[in-house]
Design a protein around this motif. Sequence first.
Motif, PDB file in Angstrom:
ATOM      1  N   HIS A  25      37.126  34.728  44.115  1.00 34.12           N
ATOM      2  CA  HIS A  25      36.317  34.117  42.673  1.00 34.12           C
ATOM      3  C   HIS A  25      36.851  32.984  42.208  1.00 34.12           C
ATOM      4  O   HIS A  25      36.117  32.460  41.291  1.00 34.12           O
ATOM      5  CB  HIS A  25      36.669  35.508  41.823  1.00 34.12           C
ATOM      6  CG  HIS A  25      36.290  36.840  42.248  1.00 34.12           C
ATOM      7  ND1 HIS A  25      34.896  37.148  42.430  1.00 34.12           N
ATOM      8  CD2 HIS A  25      37.247  37.890  42.638  1.00 34.12           C
ATOM      9  CE1 HIS A  25      34.933  38.422  42.682  1.00 34.12           C
ATOM     10  NE2 HIS A  25      36.167  38.913  42.771  1.00 34.12           N
ATOM     11  N   GLY A  26      37.807  32.327  42.754  1.00 32.69           N
ATOM     12  CA  GLY A  26      38.015  31.110  42.171  1.00 32.69           C
ATOM     13  C   GLY A  26      39.555  30.975  40.938  1.00 32.69           C
ATOM     14  O   GLY A  26      39.941  32.157  40.734  1.00 32.69           O
ATOM     15  N   LEU A  27      40.014  29.965  41.238  1.00 31.72           N
ATOM     16  CA  LEU A  27      41.356  29.751  40.174  1.00 31.72           C
ATOM     17  C   LEU A  27      41.036  30.436  38.979  1.00 31.72           C
ATOM     18  O   LEU A  27      41.890  30.957  38.264  1.00 31.72           O
ATOM     19  CB  LEU A  27      41.844  28.288  40.429  1.00 31.72           C
ATOM     20  CG  LEU A  27      43.270  28.238  39.830  1.00 31.72           C
ATOM     21  CD1 LEU A  27      44.188  28.708  40.501  1.00 31.72           C
ATOM     22  CD2 LEU A  27      43.411  26.516  39.775  1.00 31.72           C
ATOM     23  N   GLU A  28      39.870  29.836  38.363  1.00 29.77           N
ATOM     24  CA  GLU A  28      39.776  29.971  36.923  1.00 29.77           C
ATOM     25  C   GLU A  28      39.554  31.878  36.735  1.00 29.77           C
ATOM     26  O   GLU A  28      39.737  32.075  35.473  1.00 29.77           O
ATOM     27  CB  GLU A  28      38.682  29.608  36.398  1.00 29.77           C
ATOM     28  CG  GLU A  28      38.635  28.001  36.214  1.00 29.77           C
ATOM     29  CD  GLU A  28      39.915  27.549  35.802  1.00 29.77           C
ATOM     30  OE1 GLU A  28      40.202  27.970  34.406  1.00 29.77           O
ATOM     31  OE2 GLU A  28      40.706  26.634  36.226  1.00 29.77           O
ATOM     32  N   HIS A  97      40.605  27.329  47.181  1.00 35.38           N
ATOM     33  CA  HIS A  97      40.493  27.493  45.518  1.00 35.38           C
ATOM     34  C   HIS A  97      42.032  27.155  44.902  1.00 35.38           C
ATOM     35  O   HIS A  97      41.937  26.807  43.800  1.00 35.38           O
ATOM     36  CB  HIS A  97      40.091  28.927  44.854  1.00 35.38           C
ATOM     37  CG  HIS A  97      38.754  29.068  45.149  1.00 35.38           C
ATOM     38  ND1 HIS A  97      37.596  28.447  45.072  1.00 35.38           N
ATOM     39  CD2 HIS A  97      38.020  30.260  46.036  1.00 35.38           C
ATOM     40  CE1 HIS A  97      36.494  28.790  45.526  1.00 35.38           C
ATOM     41  NE2 HIS A  97      36.723  29.891  46.242  1.00 35.38           N
ATOM     42  N   LEU A  98      43.038  27.464  45.744  1.00 35.87           N
ATOM     43  CA  LEU A  98      44.495  27.108  45.262  1.00 35.87           C
ATOM     44  C   LEU A  98      44.625  25.620  45.423  1.00 35.87           C
ATOM     45  O   LEU A  98      45.767  25.266  44.608  1.00 35.87           O
ATOM     46  CB  LEU A  98      45.481  27.997  45.647  1.00 35.87           C
ATOM     47  CG  LEU A  98      46.799  28.124  45.279  1.00 35.87           C
ATOM     48  CD1 LEU A  98      46.785  28.665  44.034  1.00 35.87           C
ATOM     49  CD2 LEU A  98      47.744  29.028  45.975  1.00 35.87           C
ATOM     50  N   VAL A  99      44.148  25.196  46.004  1.00 38.76           N
ATOM     51  CA  VAL A  99      44.417  23.491  46.337  1.00 38.76           C
ATOM     52  C   VAL A  99      44.261  22.589  45.031  1.00 38.76           C
ATOM     53  O   VAL A  99      45.490  21.910  44.872  1.00 38.76           O
ATOM     54  CB  VAL A  99      43.290  22.950  47.285  1.00 38.76           C
ATOM     55  CG1 VAL A  99      43.564  21.379  47.262  1.00 38.76           C
ATOM     56  CG2 VAL A  99      43.549  23.648  48.653  1.00 38.76           C
ATOM     57  N   PRO A 100      43.467  22.680  43.955  1.00 40.00           N
ATOM     58  CA  PRO A 100      43.370  21.867  42.936  1.00 40.00           C
ATOM     59  C   PRO A 100      44.850  22.130  42.119  1.00 40.00           C
ATOM     60  O   PRO A 100      45.487  21.100  41.654  1.00 40.00           O
ATOM     61  CB  PRO A 100      42.544  22.397  42.040  1.00 40.00           C
ATOM     62  CG  PRO A 100      41.493  22.985  42.911  1.00 40.00           C
ATOM     63  CD  PRO A 100      42.219  23.629  44.116  1.00 40.00           C
TER      64      PRO A 100
END
Length: 216
Positions: A25-28, A97-100
Motif C-alpha cells: 500500500h505504500g510508505l504513507e 516503497h521503502l526506498v524514499p
Amino acid sequence: MGRPRSPQLSPERIRSGALRIIDEHGLEALSMRRLAEALGVRAASLYNHVATKEALLHDLAEDVMDTVDTSGFTVDWQTGLIRWARSYRAALAAHPHLVPFMASGPARRETSLRRADAVHGGLTGAGWPPRYATMIGASAKYLVVGAAMGSFAGGFVDDAEVYDERFPHLRDAHLLSEHAAEIDEASFELALGALVDGLRAQFDALAAPPGTAHPR
C-alpha cells in the motif's frame, strides 16, 4: 473459560507485518494503528517491542541492508563495487516503497553504516584517495537508488498512436513496457559498466608517476 490469548508478538512478526503493508500500500499507509489491526492486537502492544514508527522504519531499513553484499572488495575494488551495486539494487527493488526513507542516508543504523564502511574501506584499501572513495560510493548509490525507485521502460504507455507522427523518434516506445524488466536490467548494467570502466581509467591516471601523461 479464560479470555482468548492475543496473537504472539515478536519484533520479527512486527517488522514482517509492517513491510507487508508498505509493499502492498505504500510508505504513507503504515501507521501503528493499522499495523496493530493487521496483526490482530492493540496498538499499545506494539510499543512493548518498538518505540516509535520511525524506529520501526529504521529496523526495516536494517533488514533490507542486511542482504546487501560487500564481500567482493576482498577480490578487488571493481568486483566489490559491481557486486555491492547489484545486490544493493536488488534489495531496494524488492521493496520500492521503502526506498524514499532509505535514500537519505544510513543515519545511525548499524548495518547500513557497516555496509558504508566496507565500501569506503574496500576502495581506500585498493588505493583510492578517501575523497574519491566517498564520491564513488555516492555515485554508485545515485545509480542504484534511481534504478530501484521506478522503471524507465515501464513509464511508456503501450498505445502506438500516442507516439505516431508527433514523436517520430519514439515510434517504438509502445513496445517498451512489454519488455520493461529486461530493458531496465540491461540499462542498469550498461550504466554500471560505464561507471566502472570510467573509474578504472581514472584509477590508472591517479596511480601514474608524476610527469607521466595521463591517458585521454
